[in-house]
Design a protein around this motif. Structure first.
Motif, short mmCIF file in Angstrom:
data_model
loop_
_atom_site.label_atom_id
_atom_site.label_comp_id
_atom_site.label_asym_id
_atom_site.label_seq_id
_atom_site.Cartn_x
_atom_site.Cartn_y
_atom_site.Cartn_z
N ARG B 93 43.87 90.90 51.36
CA ARG B 93 44.37 91.50 52.58
C ARG B 93 44.65 90.50 53.69
N VAL B 94 44.00 89.32 53.61
CA VAL B 94 44.02 88.43 54.77
C VAL B 94 45.41 87.85 55.03
N GLY B 95 46.20 87.71 53.98
CA GLY B 95 47.53 87.10 54.13
C GLY B 95 48.40 87.87 55.10
N VAL B 96 48.40 89.19 54.97
CA VAL B 96 49.22 90.03 55.84
C VAL B 96 48.81 89.84 57.30
N THR B 97 47.49 89.88 57.53
CA THR B 97 47.00 89.75 58.91
C THR B 97 47.33 88.39 59.50
N GLY B 244 42.75 92.11 66.29
CA GLY B 244 42.90 93.40 66.97
C GLY B 244 44.12 94.18 66.54
N SER B 245 44.59 93.94 65.32
CA SER B 245 45.82 94.62 64.95
C SER B 245 45.56 95.88 64.14
N PHE B 252 52.11 100.84 61.13
CA PHE B 252 53.16 100.34 60.25
C PHE B 252 52.73 100.31 58.78
N ALA B 253 51.57 100.86 58.50
CA ALA B 253 51.07 100.91 57.12
C ALA B 253 51.08 99.54 56.46
N GLY B 258 42.65 94.40 59.47
CA GLY B 258 42.32 95.42 60.46
C GLY B 258 42.22 96.79 59.79
N ARG B 259 43.20 97.08 58.95
CA ARG B 259 43.21 98.36 58.27
C ARG B 259 42.04 98.44 57.28
N LEU B 260 41.77 97.32 56.60
CA LEU B 260 40.66 97.28 55.65
C LEU B 260 39.34 97.56 56.37
N ALA B 261 39.17 96.96 57.55
CA ALA B 261 37.93 97.17 58.30
C ALA B 261 37.76 98.65 58.63
#
Ligand SMILES: Nc1ncnc2c1ncn2[C@@H]1O[C@H](COP(=O)(O)OP(=O)(O)O)[C@@H](O)[C@H]1O
Ligand SMILES: [Mg+2]
Lengths: 327, 306
Positions: B93-97, B244-245, B252-253, B258-261
């Motif tokens: 997941r980290v790449g997207v963030t 903080g995203s 934006f799916a 952030g979404r994972l958290a």
């Protein structure tokens, strides 16, 4: 063109403010011969710094500056002031400021700040510029100058910083040096040293010096000519001896009243207080600006124009009552 | 410089220890983790079994040392929900963030700093006024609303960009626009006020008096001093953009941290939550430390140089 280093006539500086236009400099005439020291004296707020800054062309954009004549270092700047002045700054005319602790950039080395101007203007190499910086630092009395080039300003005392500022101003070998209260921010003993240094450099290098001060002791020590400024105009201008011996403007007289013997006034003595307040300079004004504080003022003093007497070459006074004062 | 560096790094280390202890402790603040894992309808025996199985019955200090010791070797535990290593989930997941955060940060800087400088050069001029409008609207409009509006207008109405997901680079356009839009006002404001202060100093006047052209006065003398507060702010802003995203990733799916958290919190997947909090707080420590070092490079007074 004249043989003068500086010749300005009717210099005006107007600044827009919230309360209206501030006519801070209202027709100043100044001239300095080559190799001469002119002291510009006057109470705080009378327009000395604005006058000096206008000569450097460094006033903020919103300031409106006009002059009937503006000649400096052999250049006629009356028309097309800005572009020509930009080329002269740092080369023909240089300036040092009141507070040496804030006039040096804290994030750049002394060497960089001394050399950056001449490296550009004279296309000097790093080595040549450094050599000149070392020469100038040595000249202003900074010990071990070569090692100082890589140091930053915060390691130096106020007096040393003002010496460095002087060295920086001399880097471009200017003909005219403008010093705006260069010792006001320093200790009294240091003040004397810096003034002595300025006097020495002026004589050695044949500089013309415009020294702004409100310290009459300084004037007595260093000036050849004096211009007394009041509320944006030159009230009186005279050779230093004549001014101290026989002041002709009531304001000058008031200033000198506290000084028992000309030339012996201790340095650091501030201008003596004259009762009353300087008039506000917002909007237009007619007559003599000093009349509200003047013991001799009469009905005519509120009329324009205030007559200018010139009892001798190089001397003038603007006053209706000059004859009474002189008598 | 060396003594400055060692002092600064020592401080950073102490902060790291504190922060890791806090993020470890957070898990227990929300209640008994064993009960959370067993679920609200779970039996007491199940919770007890879980407590033993996960080692929650041991003293807290031991649990912390155990956790941080493994973390130091790169082991952040197992996800309770997926039953795979936490590092693996985070790694996916980290790449997207990171992409979203860094690009938004760069876009924000590239817009905010020149705009702030231009505004400072002519306060109340037209650039300054436009900048003010941007700043005020940026602070007044909620990000989810702006994000949704952007999706509706550019994604649905005009079909110019994908409306969700980050399978292609176009998917990043709207999220980057929205995120950087929030970072711009403060960066711009601090650049502007810093420049206005510095431009009024005697050393800038002295630089002009030397005959330096305006672009050198600005770049060499003014900007160098004006960026000092900007560097500190930018570090915090970058931290915020990276951490903080949550809202933007949800709108934006995008499958980022952030979404994972957020999802892990809902699933009570505590090791994942813990790990994300640890990573993000350490990220702040690293960023602020880097900012301080950069400032010391820019300003000799800070590093005690003579
Ligand atoms: N940038 C400015 N904007 C508005 N007013 C100014 C500005 N600079 C100076 N003044 C005003 O102009 C007057 C003359 O200032 P100045 O030349 O600095 O006086 P002096 O150097 O003789 O003490 C003062 O009343 C001052 O407040
Ligand atoms: Mg002044």
């Amino acid at each position: 063109m004249t043989d003068k280093m500086l010749d300005i006539r009717n210099l005006k500086v107007a600044l827009p403010t919230e309360r209206g236009t501030l006519n801070a400099v209202r027709g100043v005439d100044l001239s300095i011969a080559k190799g001469e020291t002119l002291c510009l004296v006057g109470e705080s707020g009378c327009g000395k710094s604005l006058t000096a800054t206008a000569l450097m062309g460094l006033l903020p954009r919103y300031a409106k500056v006009t002059a009937d004549r503006f000649e400096m270092a052999g250049q006629d700047l009356t028309a097309k002031t800005d572009a020509k002045l930009a080329k002269m700054r740092g080369r023909d005319v240089a300036m040092i400021f009141q507070d040496p602790t804030s006039a040096l950039n804290p994030t750049l080395t002394i060497g960089r700040q001394l050399t950056e101007g001449v490296m550009r203007a004279e296309k000097l190499s790093r080595k040549e510029a450094d050599a000149r910086a070392i020469e100038m630092l040595d000249r202003v009395g900074i010990a071990n100058p070569a090692a100082r080039l890589t140091q930053y300003p915060h390691g130096f005392s106020g007096g040393q910083r003002q010496r460095i500022m002087i060295a920086s101003a001399l880097m471009g070998r200017p003909k005219l040096l403008i010093a705006d209260e260069p010792t006001t921010a320093l200790d009294v003993t240091i003040q004397a040293q810096i003034l002595a240094l300025l006097g020495e450099l002026q004589a050695d290098l044949g500089l013309s010096l415009l020294l702004i001060t409100h310290d009459l002791g300084v004037v007595a020590a260093i000036a050849t000519e004096v211009a007394v400024m009041y509320a944006g105009r030159i009230a009186e201008r005279a050779p230093v001896k004549d001014l101290f011996r026989a002041p002709q403007h009531p304001y000058t007289q008031g200033l000198l009243a506290a000084i028992p013997v000309p030339g012996l006034t201790p340095r650091g003595s501030a201008l003596p207080a004259i009762p009353g307040r300087v008039p506000g300079l917002i909007g237009t004004m007619t007559g003599c600006a000093f009349r509200d504080r003047c013991a001799l003022a009469g009905a005519e003093c509120s009329q324009d124009p205030v007559p200018r007497h010139s009892p001798a070459p190089g001397r003038f006074v603007e006053c209706y009552k000059a004859a009474e004062v002189a008598a | 410089m060396l003594s400055f560096l060692s002092k600064r790094l020592l401080v950073a280390l102490l902060v790291c220890v504190t922060v890791s202890a806090l993020s470890f402790g957070l898990m227990f603040l929300s209640g008994d983790p064993a009960i959370a894992i067993a679920g609200s309808g779970g039996r007491a025996e199940d919770a007890e079994a879980i407590r033993v199985a996960y080692g929650f019955d041991r003293p807290l200090v031991i649990q912390y040392l155990d956790w941080i010791g493994s973390a130091l070797t790169g082991d952040l535990g197992q996800s309770i929900y997926f039953n795979v290593p936490v590092t693996e989930i985070i790694g996916n997941r980290v790449g997207v963030t990171l992409t979203l955060g860094f690009i938004s940060f760069l876009v924000a800087l590239v817009i905010a700093v020149p705009l702030g400088i231009a505004a400072a050069l002519r306060p109340n001029g037209w650039i300054d006024r436009i900048a003010l409008v941007i700043a005020v609207s940026g602070q007044a409009i909620p990000s989810f609303w702006l994000g949704l509006m952007a999706i509706v207008v550019f994604g649905v109405w005009y079909g110019m960009v994908p409306i969700s997901g980050a399978e292609t680079w176009q998917g990043y356009i709207l999220p980057v626009v929205v995120l950087s839009y929030y970072a711009i006002p403060e960066l711009m404001r601090i650049t502007r006020s810093g420049m206005i202060d510095v431009l009024a100093t005697d050393y800038v006047r002295a630089a002009k008096a030397k005959g330096l052209p305006m672009h050198l006065v600005i770049s060499r003398h003014a900007l160098r001093n004006a960026v000092l507060p900007l560097v500190s702010l930018a570090a915090v802003q970058l931290g915020q953009l990276l951490s903080g995203s949550i809202v933007i990733e949800s709108v934006f799916a995008l499958n980022g941290l952030g979404r994972l958290a957020w999802e892990s919190l809902l699933r009570s997947d505590l090791p994942v939550v813990q790990a994300i909090i640890l990573i993000l707080s350490l990220l702040y420590v690293v960023l602020t430390t880097l900012a301080d070092i950069l400032n010391a490079v820019l300003d000799p007074r800070l590093r005690g140089a003579s």
